[in-house]
Structures are given as structure tokens and as C-alpha cells.
Design an enzyme around this catalytic site. Structure first.
Site, short mmCIF file in Angstrom:
data_model
loop_
_atom_site.label_atom_id
_atom_site.label_comp_id
_atom_site.label_asym_id
_atom_site.label_seq_id
_atom_site.Cartn_x
_atom_site.Cartn_y
_atom_site.Cartn_z
N ASP A 68 -0.02 -1.83 -5.92
CA ASP A 68 -0.37 -1.80 -4.50
C ASP A 68 -0.03 -0.40 -4.01
OD1 ASP A 68 -1.42 -2.98 -2.20
OD2 ASP A 68 0.57 -3.26 -1.37
N SER A 69 -0.90 0.14 -3.18
CA SER A 69 -0.69 1.52 -2.76
C SER A 69 -1.18 1.71 -1.34
CB SER A 69 -1.43 2.47 -3.70
OG SER A 69 -2.80 2.15 -3.75
P1 IMP Z 1 -4.96 -1.16 -2.74
O1 IMP Z 1 -6.17 -1.01 -3.59
O2 IMP Z 1 -4.74 -2.49 -2.15
O3 IMP Z 1 -3.73 -0.61 -3.42
O4 IMP Z 1 -5.26 -0.28 -1.45
C1 IMP Z 1 -4.84 1.00 -1.39
C2 IMP Z 1 -5.47 1.71 -0.20
O5 IMP Z 1 -4.61 2.81 0.10
C3 IMP Z 1 -6.81 2.31 -0.56
O6 IMP Z 1 -7.85 1.47 -0.15
C4 IMP Z 1 -6.78 3.61 0.23
O7 IMP Z 1 -7.11 3.37 1.55
C5 IMP Z 1 -5.32 4.00 0.20
N1 IMP Z 1 -5.01 4.83 -0.99
C6 IMP Z 1 -4.20 4.48 -2.02
N2 IMP Z 1 -4.15 5.47 -2.93
C7 IMP Z 1 -4.95 6.44 -2.47
C8 IMP Z 1 -5.32 7.71 -3.00
O8 IMP Z 1 -4.93 8.14 -4.11
N3 IMP Z 1 -6.17 8.42 -2.26
C9 IMP Z 1 -6.65 7.99 -1.07
N4 IMP Z 1 -6.36 6.82 -0.54
C10 IMP Z 1 -5.49 6.03 -1.23
#
Ligand code: IMP
Length: 201
Positions: A71-72
Site C-alpha cells: 500500500d502506498s
Molecule cells: P495503491 O495502489 O493503493 O498503493 O495506491 C497508491 C496511490 O498512491 C496511487 O494511486 C498514487 O496516487 C499514489 N502513489 C503511490 N506511489 C506513487 C508513485 O510512485 N508515484 C506517484 N504516485 C504514487
């Protein structure tokens, strides 16, 4: 040596490629699709750790395999660390990032550089079935500032507004290889890889 199989709980092929680039010398990393799994896990936690652990545990329970999940998101200090765990859902899941990024630039229009600090955060969780019966997490971050304009064509999401002052570039202006060397996801992955190697040795 036989490589241990790991399911990476994502439907995002870009992420899968990044993960395989780091792990595939040691592990066989397959996607949920490859594993024949088509499951959506709700990301309803309030921390990156909670969401990643929940996803990994649920897919492990269904598959019985070793599962990694991530998660990010982007934390903007001026906005009390928003959008944070809501980064994908900020202004609506289907809103284009050109609109989300312009909105953030607008909100921060008169904010001086020293108050524009931000970071990308990535937490990778592992859920290991019997005989290990363990969960692990690894957190990686990259510090930067919110830039003053949209810049760069690479990457995705908030990359065009995430500016690295020491490089004088946004993460959208880095090649994928260069971004992976310094990114939150790259760092979390390396930490997780070392933890897994330690457990399986
Ligand atoms: P996840 O896929 O639920 O982890 O959502 C992470 C969201 O955080 C993504 O949809 C982006 O909006 C943002 N995000 C996470 N990592 C990055 C990155 O490396 N670059 C740009 N946006 C990121």
C-alpha cells in the site's frame, strides 16, 4: 536451487514488473491473475501497514501461498499528511491525475518552499502460511517537495508534482530504472527481500 513461489497481490502490471525486477533472482513472483485469483480486498484501514497486512492476509488465507501486498501514497505535510492512505481515492478514484495534481498546485499556490515538504510512502506486507505462520512489514519512503508546476512524462499518479530539490527533477522526469533505485517502493522491496531471505535460509 528451487525458487520459492510468491503471489504478489496486485492487478497493476507496472508494480508487478518493479517487484519482479528486485525479487526474481531469488523468488518466483507471480501475479493474482497468474494464480487464478480475482479478488478485491477493501483498503479500508487508516494506515499503510493496516491496508497492506489485510490484503496479504486475505489472499494468503484463500490461496495458502506466500503472499506479498503493498500500500502506498503521498503525504503532504502542509495538508496534515493528506492524501496519505486515500491517495488513489483523492477527489474520486476515476478523476484524472492531471486534475488532482493541478488542484494540489492550486491549494499550495502561495505556500513557500520550506512548507511544501512531502513524501511517498510504501509499505509491503508479507503473509506466510504454515509452517512459518508469520506476517512481516517493510516501509520505504522518499522525501521531496510539491513542485510549482506539472513536469515530466514518466511514472504515474502524483509523480509530475513530486520534486526532488537535490536532483532538480520531478520523479516523472526520472527513467523507471532511476526511480526504482531511490523510490519508496524500491526501498521497501529491498528491506522485505532481506527479511524473507533471512526466514527461508
Ligand atoms: P495503491 O495502489 O493503493 O498503493 O495506491 C497508491 C496511490 O498512491 C496511487 O494511486 C498514487 O496516487 C499514489 N502513489 C503511490 N506511489 C506513487 C508513485 O510512485 N508515484 C506517484 N504516485 C504514487
Amino acid at each position: 536451487m528451487h525458487k520459492k513461489k510468491i503471489i504478489f497481490a496486485t492487478k497493476n502490471n507496472g508494480k508487478l514488473k518493479e517487484i519482479q525486477a528486485v525479487l526474481s533472482d531469488t523468488f518466483e513472483v507471480i501475479s493474482m491473475n497468474d494464480a487464478g485469483l480475482n479478488i478485491d480486498v477493501d483498503e479500508n484501514g487508516t494506515t499503510f501497514e493496516e491496508n497492506a497486512l489485510k490484503k496479504a492476509a486475505e489472499i494468503m488465507r484463500i490461496s495458502g501461498e506466500i503472499v506479498l501486498a503493498d500500500d502506498s501514497g503521498l503525504e503532504i505535510d502542509y495538508l496534515d499528511k493528506a492524501p496519505g492512505v486515500y491517495s488513489a481515492r483523492y477527489m474520486g478514484e476515476n478523476t484524472p491525475y492531471s486534475i488532482k495534481n493541478n488542484k494540489i498546485l492550486e491549494i499550495l499556490k502561495n505556500v513557500p518552499e520550506e512548507k511544501r515538504t512531502a513524501r511517498f510512502v510504501c509499505v509491503i506486507a508479507a503473509s506466510l502460511p504454515s509452517p512459518y505462520n508469520k506476517t512481516l512489514t517493510a516501509r520505504g519512503t522518499i522525501e521531496g517537495i510539491i513542485g510549482y508546476e506539472i513536469k515530466g512524462e514518466n511514472g504515474f499518479g502524483y509523480d509530475p508534482i513530486f520534486y526532488l530539490p537535490e536532483k532538480k527533477l520531478t520523479t516523472a522526469q526520472l527513467s523507471l530504472t532511476d526511480k526504482n533505485k531511490i523510490s519508496h517502493r524500491g526501498k521497501a522491496l529491498h528491506i522485505m527481500k532481506n527479511k524473507l531471505i533471512e526466514i527461508f535460509k
